[in-house]
Design a protein around this motif. Structure first.
Motif, PDB file in Angstrom:
ATOM      1  N   ARG A  53       6.300  -5.466  -4.088  1.00  0.00           N
ATOM      2  CA  ARG A  53       5.476  -5.981  -5.225  1.00  0.00           C
ATOM      3  C   ARG A  53       5.923  -5.341  -6.368  1.00  0.00           C
ATOM      4  O   ARG A  53       5.796  -6.076  -7.471  1.00  0.00           O
ATOM      5  CB  ARG A  53       4.039  -5.746  -4.877  1.00  0.00           C
ATOM      6  CG  ARG A  53       3.318  -6.241  -3.771  1.00  0.00           C
ATOM      7  CD  ARG A  53       2.021  -6.124  -3.783  1.00  0.00           C
ATOM      8  NE  ARG A  53       1.001  -6.787  -2.481  1.00  0.00           N
ATOM      9  CZ  ARG A  53      -0.123  -6.787  -2.404  1.00  0.00           C
ATOM     10  NH1 ARG A  53      -0.838  -6.232  -3.513  1.00  0.00           N
ATOM     11  NH2 ARG A  53      -0.570  -6.996  -1.445  1.00  0.00           N
ATOM     12  N   LEU A  54       6.870  -4.422  -6.424  1.00  0.00           N
ATOM     13  CA  LEU A  54       7.284  -3.608  -7.702  1.00  0.00           C
ATOM     14  C   LEU A  54       8.260  -4.565  -8.362  1.00  0.00           C
ATOM     15  O   LEU A  54       9.137  -5.342  -7.717  1.00  0.00           O
ATOM     16  CB  LEU A  54       7.809  -2.426  -7.349  1.00  0.00           C
ATOM     17  CG  LEU A  54       6.938  -1.103  -6.923  1.00  0.00           C
ATOM     18  CD1 LEU A  54       7.604   0.050  -6.684  1.00  0.00           C
ATOM     19  CD2 LEU A  54       5.742  -0.912  -7.940  1.00  0.00           C
ATOM     20  N   PRO A  82      -1.487   0.052 -11.350  1.00  0.00           N
ATOM     21  CA  PRO A  82      -1.946  -1.509 -11.460  1.00  0.00           C
ATOM     22  C   PRO A  82      -1.514  -2.331 -10.409  1.00  0.00           C
ATOM     23  O   PRO A  82      -2.183  -3.637  -9.933  1.00  0.00           O
ATOM     24  CB  PRO A  82      -1.024  -1.928 -12.838  1.00  0.00           C
ATOM     25  CG  PRO A  82      -0.717  -0.902 -13.580  1.00  0.00           C
ATOM     26  CD  PRO A  82      -0.727   0.183 -12.500  1.00  0.00           C
ATOM     27  N   TYR A  83      -0.861  -1.821  -9.463  1.00  0.00           N
ATOM     28  CA  TYR A  83      -0.538  -2.543  -7.941  1.00  0.00           C
ATOM     29  C   TYR A  83      -1.517  -2.357  -7.037  1.00  0.00           C
ATOM     30  O   TYR A  83      -1.556  -3.065  -6.212  1.00  0.00           O
ATOM     31  CB  TYR A  83       0.971  -2.326  -7.517  1.00  0.00           C
ATOM     32  CG  TYR A  83       2.168  -2.681  -8.420  1.00  0.00           C
ATOM     33  CD1 TYR A  83       2.673  -3.835  -8.370  1.00  0.00           C
ATOM     34  CD2 TYR A  83       2.568  -1.868  -9.653  1.00  0.00           C
ATOM     35  CE1 TYR A  83       3.700  -4.145  -9.198  1.00  0.00           C
ATOM     36  CE2 TYR A  83       3.509  -2.180 -10.282  1.00  0.00           C
ATOM     37  CZ  TYR A  83       4.246  -3.390 -10.225  1.00  0.00           C
ATOM     38  OH  TYR A  83       5.113  -3.775 -11.205  1.00  0.00           O
ATOM     39  N   CYS A 100      -9.834  -8.701  -4.774  1.00  0.00           N
ATOM     40  CA  CYS A 100      -9.958  -7.198  -4.750  1.00  0.00           C
ATOM     41  C   CYS A 100      -8.712  -6.508  -4.057  1.00  0.00           C
ATOM     42  O   CYS A 100      -8.095  -7.286  -2.996  1.00  0.00           O
ATOM     43  CB  CYS A 100     -11.000  -6.685  -4.031  1.00  0.00           C
ATOM     44  SG  CYS A 100     -11.423  -5.021  -3.696  1.00  0.00           S
ATOM     45  N   GLY A 101      -8.122  -5.595  -4.634  1.00  0.00           N
ATOM     46  CA  GLY A 101      -6.926  -4.909  -4.161  1.00  0.00           C
ATOM     47  C   GLY A 101      -7.178  -3.771  -3.246  1.00  0.00           C
ATOM     48  O   GLY A 101      -8.166  -3.825  -2.356  1.00  0.00           O
ATOM     49  N   HIS A 102      -6.370  -2.871  -3.312  1.00  0.00           N
ATOM     50  CA  HIS A 102      -6.536  -1.750  -2.297  1.00  0.00           C
ATOM     51  C   HIS A 102      -7.628  -0.743  -2.673  1.00  0.00           C
ATOM     52  O   HIS A 102      -8.403  -0.175  -1.749  1.00  0.00           O
ATOM     53  CB  HIS A 102      -5.141  -0.844  -2.498  1.00  0.00           C
ATOM     54  CG  HIS A 102      -5.150   0.296  -1.374  1.00  0.00           C
ATOM     55  ND1 HIS A 102      -5.072   0.186  -0.226  1.00  0.00           N
ATOM     56  CD2 HIS A 102      -5.146   1.819  -1.530  1.00  0.00           C
ATOM     57  CE1 HIS A 102      -4.765   1.241   0.478  1.00  0.00           C
ATOM     58  NE2 HIS A 102      -4.925   2.210  -0.608  1.00  0.00           N
TER      59      HIS A 102
END
Length: 289
Positions: free
Chosen positions: A147-148, A179-180, A260-262
């Motif tokens: 993803r980076l 942000p990731y 929603c992310g992590h």
């Protein structure tokens, strides 16, 4: 009972010849919160989980070497030590059984403890889950790296070099990576400032890579209700978690947290509180809507 919007400074208690920071809030059935990292601290959960203190005793603590807890004099940290520390904490606090709320690395720690002391666990809520073997931990690193952006990979490479000379800190790296971990960057303003012990991260990370595999102990979880709340855009998406975790624990239930992310607790605190409230007050996870 303390109101849900208040929490004390906690205290240091001795476990296994080391001092651990422990903060107990509210009254009722205990929920022990297992923070991520490895190497972060309990403040990740605050103030987001405090509404649960209206009905439960919340136990927030810093794992060995993390936050305000004492560091290992030999700089030795391991998964088995962390499991032992949870059991000593249970005994110290006088709990017959505990509910566990594990986030990220804490989800792995929850499963490690539950497969070691299944008779001491009431229910398990996992979020930002990783899996039942080191494959999940390694898959997380691969998925995050994919993803980076090229620019951020370059920044991280430079920062790693600067850290060796003391010209950068771990927080500079977090500024690139954070942000990731979320669906919306705006939600980062709600993340509490936490400390980070890189030695803990490296020691336990290496232990995970070499030794984390609970497949042969999963039968010990058969009588423990387990719920997984995974962000739709987590590094390990719900579909990946079905492969890495749910297929190995068929009675575990999976809820997908949309947009929603992590960091579900940071991005969707109200939804997570509702899920936790309902789950921890039901006799069996099969009764969850």
């Amino acid at each position: 009972m303390k109101p849900a919007n208040h929490y004390s400074d906690g205290s240091l208690i001795e476990l296994n010849c080391s001092k651990f920071y422990v903060n107990c809030i509210g009254e009722g059935e205990p929920i022990v919160f297992l923070h991520g990292g490895p190497g972060s601290d309990h403040r990740f959960f605050l103030p987001h989980v405090l509404p649960l203190a209206d009905n439960f005793k919340l136990v927030l603590y810093d794992q060995r070497g993390c936050g305000t807890s004492e560091q290992s004099k030999e700089n030795n940290y391991s998964m088995s030590d962390e499991v032992d520390n949870i059991e000593l904490l249970r005994i110290q606090l006088g709990f017959e059984k505990m509910n566990l709320f594990g986030e990220s690395w804490g989800s792995m720690l929850a499963l490690l403890y539950a497969t070691t002391y299944p008779e001491r666990v009431q229910n398990i809520l996992l979020t930002a889950a990783i899996g039942v073997t080191s494959e999940g931990f390694e898959r997380f690193e691969v998925e995050l790296n994919d993803r980076l952006s090229a620019d951020d990979k370059c920044k991280l490479s430079k920062l790693e070099g600067y850290m060796k000379t003391g010209d950068a800190s771990i927080h500079d790296i977090f500024n690139v990576l954070d942000p990731y971990y979320v669906f919306s960057k705006v939600s980062l303003i709600h993340k509490s400032n936490t400390t980070y012990n890189r030695v803990v991260n490296e020691c336990i990370g290496e232990d995970i890579r070499k030794n984390y595999d609970i497949n042969d102990k999963l039968n010990r979880l058969s009588n423990i209700p387990i719920l997984i709340a995974q962000g739709s855009h987590d590094i390990l998406t719900p579909s990946i978690i079905r492969e890495l975790l749910v297929k190995n624990i068929p009675h575990a239930q999976l809820i997908e947290i949309e947009e929603c992310g992590h960091w579900t607790i940071v991005e969707k605190p109200a939804e997570m509180i509702n899920i936790a409230e309902q789950f921890f007050t039901t006799v069996s996870s099969s009764n969850i809507d």
